[in-house]
Design an enzyme around this catalytic site. Structure first.
Site, PDB file in Angstrom:
ATOM      1  N   HIS A  90      -7.020   5.359  -0.723  1.00 52.97           N
ATOM      2  CA  HIS A  90      -8.316   4.765  -1.072  1.00 52.97           C
ATOM      3  C   HIS A  90      -8.458   4.677  -2.596  1.00 52.97           C
ATOM      4  O   HIS A  90      -8.903   3.657  -3.131  1.00 52.97           O
ATOM      5  CB  HIS A  90      -9.468   5.630  -0.554  1.00 52.97           C
ATOM      6  CG  HIS A  90      -9.616   5.668   0.935  1.00 52.97           C
ATOM      7  ND1 HIS A  90      -9.468   6.821   1.657  1.00 52.97           N
ATOM      8  CD2 HIS A  90      -9.930   4.695   1.843  1.00 52.97           C
ATOM      9  CE1 HIS A  90      -9.683   6.567   2.945  1.00 52.97           C
ATOM     10  NE2 HIS A  90      -9.963   5.288   3.089  1.00 52.97           N
ATOM     11  N   ARG A 133      -7.358  10.124   9.182  1.00 50.11           N
ATOM     12  CA  ARG A 133      -7.137  10.761  10.491  1.00 50.11           C
ATOM     13  C   ARG A 133      -6.052  11.842  10.448  1.00 50.11           C
ATOM     14  O   ARG A 133      -5.910  12.586  11.410  1.00 50.11           O
ATOM     15  CB  ARG A 133      -6.782   9.704  11.542  1.00 50.11           C
ATOM     16  CG  ARG A 133      -7.971   8.811  11.916  1.00 50.11           C
ATOM     17  CD  ARG A 133      -7.647   7.895  13.093  1.00 50.11           C
ATOM     18  NE  ARG A 133      -8.837   7.270  13.637  1.00 50.11           N
ATOM     19  CZ  ARG A 133      -9.223   6.021  13.375  1.00 50.11           C
ATOM     20  NH1 ARG A 133      -8.515   5.259  12.581  1.00 50.11           N
ATOM     21  NH2 ARG A 133     -10.328   5.527  13.918  1.00 50.11           N
ATOM     22  N   MET A 158      -0.737   7.918   4.164  1.00 47.59           N
ATOM     23  CA  MET A 158      -2.024   8.611   4.052  1.00 47.59           C
ATOM     24  C   MET A 158      -3.041   7.967   4.977  1.00 47.59           C
ATOM     25  O   MET A 158      -3.073   6.749   5.139  1.00 47.59           O
ATOM     26  CB  MET A 158      -2.510   8.573   2.616  1.00 47.59           C
ATOM     27  CG  MET A 158      -1.654   9.429   1.722  1.00 47.59           C
ATOM     28  SD  MET A 158      -2.500   9.829   0.215  1.00 47.59           S
ATOM     29  CE  MET A 158      -1.211  10.782  -0.585  1.00 47.59           C
ATOM     30  N   LYS A 180      -2.304  -2.603   2.792  1.00 48.82           N
ATOM     31  CA  LYS A 180      -1.343  -3.134   3.763  1.00 48.82           C
ATOM     32  C   LYS A 180      -1.052  -2.130   4.871  1.00 48.82           C
ATOM     33  O   LYS A 180      -0.387  -2.459   5.845  1.00 48.82           O
ATOM     34  CB  LYS A 180      -0.034  -3.495   3.059  1.00 48.82           C
ATOM     35  CG  LYS A 180      -0.132  -4.716   2.165  1.00 48.82           C
ATOM     36  CD  LYS A 180       1.242  -5.079   1.629  1.00 48.82           C
ATOM     37  CE  LYS A 180       1.137  -6.207   0.619  1.00 48.82           C
ATOM     38  NZ  LYS A 180       2.427  -6.461  -0.037  1.00 48.82           N
ATOM     39  N   ASP A 234      -3.115  -1.184   6.948  1.00 51.16           N
ATOM     40  CA  ASP A 234      -3.730  -1.852   8.090  1.00 51.16           C
ATOM     41  C   ASP A 234      -3.384  -3.335   7.984  1.00 51.16           C
ATOM     42  O   ASP A 234      -4.221  -4.164   7.637  1.00 51.16           O
ATOM     43  CB  ASP A 234      -5.240  -1.626   8.076  1.00 51.16           C
ATOM     44  CG  ASP A 234      -5.578  -0.150   8.096  1.00 51.16           C
ATOM     45  OD1 ASP A 234      -5.677   0.420   9.184  1.00 51.16           O
ATOM     46  OD2 ASP A 234      -5.719   0.450   7.007  1.00 51.16           O
TER      47      ASP A 234
HETATM   48  P1  AMP Z   1     -10.447   3.055   5.944  1.00 49.32           P
HETATM   49  O1  AMP Z   1     -11.378   3.945   5.191  1.00 49.32           O
HETATM   50  O2  AMP Z   1      -9.392   3.819   6.695  1.00 49.32           O
HETATM   51  O3  AMP Z   1     -11.148   2.005   6.757  1.00 49.32           O
HETATM   52  O4  AMP Z   1      -9.611   2.251   4.852  1.00 49.32           O
HETATM   53  C1  AMP Z   1     -10.231   1.558   3.817  1.00 49.32           C
HETATM   54  C2  AMP Z   1      -9.190   0.759   3.074  1.00 49.32           C
HETATM   55  O5  AMP Z   1      -8.164   1.631   2.593  1.00 49.32           O
HETATM   56  C3  AMP Z   1      -8.489  -0.277   3.952  1.00 49.32           C
HETATM   57  O6  AMP Z   1      -8.277  -1.466   3.200  1.00 49.32           O
HETATM   58  C4  AMP Z   1      -7.186   0.396   4.278  1.00 49.32           C
HETATM   59  O7  AMP Z   1      -6.128  -0.516   4.556  1.00 49.32           O
HETATM   60  C5  AMP Z   1      -6.919   1.145   2.997  1.00 49.32           C
HETATM   61  N1  AMP Z   1      -5.986   2.241   3.226  1.00 49.32           N
HETATM   62  C6  AMP Z   1      -6.055   3.200   4.190  1.00 49.32           C
HETATM   63  N2  AMP Z   1      -4.995   4.030   4.102  1.00 49.32           N
HETATM   64  C7  AMP Z   1      -4.238   3.578   3.068  1.00 49.32           C
HETATM   65  C8  AMP Z   1      -3.004   4.009   2.469  1.00 49.32           C
HETATM   66  N3  AMP Z   1      -2.328   5.072   2.912  1.00 49.32           N
HETATM   67  N4  AMP Z   1      -2.531   3.306   1.419  1.00 49.32           N
HETATM   68  C9  AMP Z   1      -3.194   2.224   0.953  1.00 49.32           C
HETATM   69  N5  AMP Z   1      -4.359   1.767   1.466  1.00 49.32           N
HETATM   70  C10 AMP Z   1      -4.867   2.449   2.505  1.00 49.32           C
END
Ligand code: AMP
Length: 307
Positions: free
Chosen positions: A53, A203, A200, A164, A166
Site C-alpha cells: 500500500h 490477509r 504482501m 498488479k 490484483d
Molecule cells: P486492498 O487494500 O487490498 O484493497 O488494496 C488496495 C490497493 O493496494 C490495490 O490497488 C491493490 O492491488 C494494492 N496492493 C495490495 N497488495 C499489494 C502488494 N503486495 N503490492 C502492491 N500493491 C498491492
C-alpha cells in the site's frame, strides 16, 4: 542562521494530513483543489496497510500535487460467506503510516455514507470479469467497479494508482475507465513482496506459522512457471500441471484456481507468451490468497534449491 533555515524548511515540508469522513466534505475539497489547478492523485484501499500500500502511495505522491487515499472496506465486493466482518482494521495505525509517506488526505467514509437507504445503482464490467476471481467470487467485481466509480466521483482524481497484485481488478478498472470515458490516468504498480517472496496482503495476518510456510508455495510456483517459460515451454497445460503439483506438495493448501490467461481479455490461453499471465488463488487453511506473474516481467524472489 543555517540551522534556523533548515528548521524552517523541515517545518514547511511536513504536510498536515486531512481526514474527510463525508462525501460532501471530500467533494468540496476536490472542487477547491481543481479550481486552484492542482493535480489530484488517488489510491483507493481497504486499509490495514502494508509496504505494498505504501509503495502505491509513494508513487501517487510523485504523480500529483495533492495525494488522497481512501480507506473503506467495501461491503458490496464481499460475498455472503466471505471475511467482511473479520477483515483486519486499524485506522490509527493506518493514519500514522499515511502521514509518514506524505499523504495529504484520507477519505474515510462509513457504510451509510457510501450506501444510503434506497441505494440501487451498480456498474457491471462484462468480459474481463468472467473468469478467475470473477467466476470464483460472484458479484465481486460488480462491487469493485461500483465503489471505484463512486470514489472517483467523490475524490475527482486526475490519476489513480492500483497494484498488479490484483491483476484482474487492474484490468477491470482500466476497461471501465475506457468504456465510460472517465478522464483518469491509471498507474499499475508491481507487487511488493516479503523477503521470502510472499506477496504482501492484509490477509496474511490470518495465517498461522505453519500456514505462513505453505503460503510460500504460491510465489515459488510462479517462479517455477517463469523458469519453464524461460526454458522454452509454451504449453500452458504442462506449466499448470507442474505448478499444481508443486502447490499441492505443501500442507494446508487447496487450489481454488491456477490458470494462464491473456493479459487484455483475461480469457484462458493455451500457449504461454508475453501477452499472458499465470494467476493463482489458493486457500491456505481458511485464508484465500492470490498471486500472479506476467510472463516476461520481473519476478524477484529467492527460490529454494532442491524443492
Ligand atoms: P486492498 O487494500 O487490498 O484493497 O488494496 C488496495 C490497493 O493496494 C490495490 O490497488 C491493490 O492491488 C494494492 N496492493 C495490495 N497488495 C499489494 C502488494 N503486495 N503490492 C502492491 N500493491 C498491492
Amino acid at each position: 542562521s543555517r540551522l534556523l533555515t533548515r528548521r524552517f524548511f523541515c517545518a514547511r515540508r511536513r504536510n498536515i494530513l486531512e481526514i474527510f469522513n463525508t462525501v460532501k466534505d471530500m467533494q468540496d475539497k476536490a472542487n477547491r483543489l481543481r479550481e486552484q489547478g492542482k493535480r489530484i492523485a488517488f489510491v483507493p484501499t481497504m486499509g490495514y496497510f502494508h509496504e505494498g500500500h505504501l509503495d502505491l502511495m509513494r508513487e501517487g505522491r510523485k504523480r500529483g500535487d495533492y495525494l488522497v487515499i481512501s480507506i473503506f472496506v467495501n461491503p458490496t465486493q464481499f460475498g455472503p460467506a466471505e471475511d467482511l466482518d473479520k477483515y483486519p482494521r486499524d485506522f490509527e495505525r493506518d493514519r500514522t503510516l499515511a502521514e509518514e509517506v506524505g499523504v495529504d488526505a484520507i477519505f474515510f467514509p462509513d457504510n451509510e455514507g457510501m450506501y444510503p437507504p434506497r441505494y440501487q445503482t451498480y456498474v457491471d464490467v462484462e468480459g474481463v470479469t468472467k473468469n478467475l476471481c470473477g467466476a470464483a467470487r460472484q458479484g465481486h467485481f460488480r462491487g469493485v467497479a461500483t465503489v471505484c466509480t463512486k470514489l472517483f466521483n467523490i475524490v475527482k482524481p486526475h490519476v489513480t494508482v492500483f497494484g498488479k497484485k490484483d491483476f484482474q481488478q487492474l484490468v477491470t478498472i482500466r476497461t471501465m475507465i475506457r468504456d465510460l470515458n472517465m478522464d483518469i490516468d491509471v498507474i499499475g504498480m508491481p507487487t511488493t513482496r516479503e523477503h521470502d517472496g510472499l506477496a504482501m496482503s492484509s490477509r496474511n495476518v490470518y495465517l498461522s506459522e505453519e500456514e505462513r510456510e505453505s503460503a510460500l508455495s504460491l510465489s515459488r510456483s510462479l517462479f517455477l512457471a517463469k523458469k519453464m517459460f524461460e526454458a522454452g515451454e509454451t504449453d500452458a497445460g504442462k506449466v499448470l500441471a507442474e505448478v499444481t503439483r508443486y502447490i499441492e506438495s505443501y500442507p494446508h493448501t487447496r487450489i481454488d484456481y491456477a490458470k494462464i490467461s491473456c493479459v487484455d481479455t483475461i480469457e484462458e490461453a493455451q500457449h504461454v507468451g508475453v501477452d499472458t499471465f499465470i494467476a493463482l488463488a489458493v486457500k491456505v487453511g481458511k485464508t484465500r490468497l492470490i498471486d500472479n506473474h506476467v510472463f516476461g516481467e520481473v519476478l524477484d524472489i529467492p527460490y529454494p534449491e532442491g524443492r
